[in-house]
Design an enzyme around this catalytic site. Structure first.
Site, PDB file in Angstrom:
ATOM      1  N   GLU A  94      -3.252  -0.038   8.330  1.00  0.00           N
ATOM      2  CA  GLU A  94      -2.009   0.360   9.078  1.00  0.00           C
ATOM      3  C   GLU A  94      -2.326  -0.210  10.308  1.00  0.00           C
ATOM      4  OE1 GLU A  94      -1.051   4.346   9.243  1.00  0.00           O
ATOM      5  OE2 GLU A  94      -1.522   4.671   7.187  1.00  0.00           O
ATOM      6  N   ASN A 113      -7.318   2.106  10.274  1.00  0.00           N
ATOM      7  CA  ASN A 113      -5.928   2.186  10.768  1.00  0.00           C
ATOM      8  C   ASN A 113      -5.866   2.034  11.997  1.00  0.00           C
ATOM      9  OD1 ASN A 113      -5.218   2.442   8.233  1.00  0.00           O
ATOM     10  ND2 ASN A 113      -4.544   4.542   8.380  1.00  0.00           N
ATOM     11  N   TYR A 115      -3.992   2.054  16.074  1.00  0.00           N
ATOM     12  CA  TYR A 115      -2.872   1.800  16.907  1.00  0.00           C
ATOM     13  C   TYR A 115      -2.951   1.722  18.324  1.00  0.00           C
ATOM     14  CZ  TYR A 115      -0.270   3.362  12.480  1.00  0.00           C
ATOM     15  OH  TYR A 115       0.136   3.222  11.462  1.00  0.00           O
ATOM     16  N   HIS A 117      -2.430  11.130   1.048  1.00  0.00           N
ATOM     17  CA  HIS A 117      -2.065  10.779   2.094  1.00  0.00           C
ATOM     18  C   HIS A 117      -1.292  11.979   3.061  1.00  0.00           C
ATOM     19  CE1 HIS A 117      -0.481   7.380   5.128  1.00  0.00           C
ATOM     20  NE2 HIS A 117      -0.094   8.718   5.725  1.00  0.00           N
ATOM     21  N   GLU A 177      -6.838   8.446   6.400  1.00  0.00           N
ATOM     22  CA  GLU A 177      -6.969   9.353   7.799  1.00  0.00           C
ATOM     23  C   GLU A 177      -7.292  10.576   7.674  1.00  0.00           C
ATOM     24  OE1 GLU A 177      -3.725   8.823  10.314  1.00  0.00           O
ATOM     25  OE2 GLU A 177      -3.774   6.426  10.309  1.00  0.00           O
ATOM     26  N   ARG A 204       0.750  -1.155  -0.099  1.00  0.00           N
ATOM     27  CA  ARG A 204      -0.058   0.020   0.041  1.00  0.00           C
ATOM     28  C   ARG A 204       0.914   1.415  -0.010  1.00  0.00           C
ATOM     29  NH1 ARG A 204      -2.369   2.889   4.671  1.00  0.00           N
ATOM     30  NH2 ARG A 204      -4.022   4.299   3.535  1.00  0.00           N
TER      31      ARG A 204
HETATM   32  O1  IFM Z   1       2.852   7.521  10.010  1.00  0.00           O
HETATM   33  C1  IFM Z   1       1.700   7.718  10.440  1.00  0.00           C
HETATM   34  C2  IFM Z   1       0.903   7.465   8.906  1.00  0.00           C
HETATM   35  O2  IFM Z   1       1.159   8.487   8.099  1.00  0.00           O
HETATM   36  C3  IFM Z   1      -0.581   7.704   9.173  1.00  0.00           C
HETATM   37  N1  IFM Z   1      -1.042   6.790  10.425  1.00  0.00           N
HETATM   38  C4  IFM Z   1      -0.318   6.760  11.585  1.00  0.00           C
HETATM   39  C5  IFM Z   1       1.230   6.606  11.262  1.00  0.00           C
HETATM   40  C6  IFM Z   1       2.054   6.578  12.715  1.00  0.00           C
HETATM   41  O3  IFM Z   1       1.752   7.705  13.172  1.00  0.00           O
END
Ligand code: IFM
Length: 487
Positions: free
Chosen positions: A387, A311, A313, A136, A181, A92
């Site tokens: 992500e 995405n 985290y 992006h 995002e 990606r």
């Molecule tokens: O690096 C970023 C990415 O560009 C978008 N999502 C979160 C990642 C980590 O912060």
């Protein structure tokens, strides 16, 4: 959402196959143009908002810029070989708008498009499915000068740009994402100002969010008109998994408000054809939302998504009331500018326990809960983890290797959450590790390393970390091994 567009067979839940991912599961890694390409002024490329922002003193850690980054523009063939060595099935990447249409309007620059033609050809030659993201975060600076995302015209320009890229790559790329995002583009870029272009105006942030939604609609329209029917369209959202710190009505309301402006501001128009009423009420003192014009919502939702990219985290823990002094975990900029219009009085907490180098808590249950929620609310919508990953303080050891057991543990925990979600019915079609390699981590510059592959920025040497070898094993087997014993 798979390359073939078919739904993989449901995974079994017996002990023997519970750790096996479904057949056809897409295994990949992700990057983004400004974070890795470099070659900022080559072949006709002009500045994006991130070039301007990173060159503005005080905006990015260490004064770092994406001028050279990981030099992927010149090294993409080696990087694709690296991906092939890791056995990746998909890659990606994002297309730099400034490289293919430098002023954000008018004719395309063929040399810019040629780079993406060559990259996708190279991927296909190595049996790797290209997965293109159109945006992006790197808006051409000329469009920002004309008003940026708060200006409606930017959405129309995005539709034109999408048609250009679709025309150029439609014969090679089947998997398309319009935006990555958009929450960050709108609310960190125009609300808190910690991201480019660095504006701090809550109304501009809400306008930007709407125009990003509209831009998705315009791009979907353009792509559908130029792409073959087999092409698959998606958008990638960083949906926040919001938890209230207590069951008190005030804390629950804080979580609701963060969910409204963090998530439903996008899922509402993209998937339900309307902005959430509670969000409109929460932000009424700021705006009457008259920037949403007749026909916009129909345009945003006209072409149904073939899949939704997520995405993830870390989860988001909130309570009602003003934030106490001290470190915040909520994207506020210097000067306290909030990225949460309508919820700017909410306190964001750091959950106890393990954290990554970003200070983000490690909690795979957030991913499980998010997948469970989206699956429950959106039955029939295929999901992709576009992500997931973590930054750690990686260093090259005396033997020249990079050992990152924390990242392996992080990935293991989150893949385990994906497996559990699948076995409970979530239709997750693939997983993209963030990131293939270390890169420019926005306001943190090169100070944070998210890569499975280490990049020595002085020499541009690539060193696959132990997590890259571990991930290659998972990809090869399509199966999650036993948890690592050390972390
Ligand atoms: O690096 C970023 C990415 O560009 C978008 N999502 C979160 C990642 C980590 O912060």
């Amino acid at each position: 959402m798979t390359a073939s567009g078919t739904r993989p067979a449901a995974s079994g839940t017996s002990a023997a196959n519970a750790r096996q991912f479904p057949p056809g599961f897409l295994w990949g890694a992700a990057t983004a143009s400004y974070q890795i390409e470099g070659a900022a002024a080559e072949d006709g490329r002009t500045p994006s908002i991130w070039d301007t922002f990173s060159h503005t003193p005080g905006k990015v850690f260490g004064g770092h810029t994406g001028d050279v980054a990981a030099d992927h523009y010149h090294r993409f063939r080696d990087d694709v070989r690296l991906m092939a060595d890791l056995g990746l099935g998909a890659y990606r990447f994002s297309v730099s708008w400034s490289r293919v249409q430098p002023t954000g309007r008018g004719p395309a620059v063929e040399r810019g498009l040629d780079f993406y033609r060559a990259l996708t050809d190279e991927l296909l030659a190595h049996g790797i499915e290209p997965f293109a993201t159109l945006y992006h975060w790197d808006l051409p600076q000329d469009l920002e000068d004309a008003g940026g995302w708060p200006a409606r015209d930017t959405a129309d320009r995005f539709g034109e740009y999408a048609r250009i890229v679709g025309d150029a790559l439609g014969d090679r790329v089947q998997m398309w994402t319009t935006l990555n995002e958009p929450w960050c583009s709108a609310f960190l870029g125009y609300g808190s100002g910690v991201h480019a272009p660095g504006r701090t105006d809550p109304v501009a942030a809400l306008r930007a969010a709407h125009h990003l939604n509209l831009a998705h609609g315009r791009a979907a329209e353009a792509l559908r008109s130029v792409l073959p029917a087999r092409a698959q369209l998606s958008v990638t959202l960083n949906l926040h998994h919001v938890r209230a710190r207590s069951e008190s009505p005030a804390d629950l309301d804080a979580a609701r408000r963060v969910d409204a402006v963090g998530n439903r501001v996008f899922t509402g128009p993209l998937l339900d054809g309307a902005y959430p009423r509670d969000l409109v009420a929460d932000t009424r003192r700021l705006t009457d939302w008259s920037f949403v014009r007749d026909g916009d919502l129909a345009a945003i939702g006209r072409h149904p998504l073939d899949g939704l990219g997520l995405n993830y985290y870390t989860p988001t823990l909130v309570s009602a009331g003003a934030a106490p002094d001290g470190p915040r975990n909520d994207g506020h900029g210097a000067g306290g500018h909030s990225p949460w219009p309508g919820a700017d009085d909410v306190t964001f907490h750091q959950p106890p326990g393990e954290r990554t180098a970003m200070g983000w808590s490690v909690d795979p249950t957030g991913l499980y809960d998010l997948l469970a929620r989206v699956s429950r609310e959106r039955p029939g919508l295929p999901l992709l983890i576009t992500e997931n990953g973590a930054a750690y303080e990686d260093a090259v050891g005396p033997d020249g290797t990079v050992d990152d057991p924390e990242r392996i543990a992080y990935l293991h925990g989150h893949l385990d959450a994906v497996l559990k979600a699948i076995s409970n019915g979530a239709d997750v079609r693939g997983y993209f590790l963030w990131s293939l390699m270390d890169n420019f981590e926005w306001a943190h510059g090169y100070g944070k390393r998210f890569g499975a592959v280490y990049v020595d920025y002085d020499t541009q040497m690539r060193i696959p970390k132990s997590s890259a070898h571990w991930y290659a094993g998972v990809v090869r087997a399509g199966r999650l091994p036993a948890p690592p014993t050390t972390a």
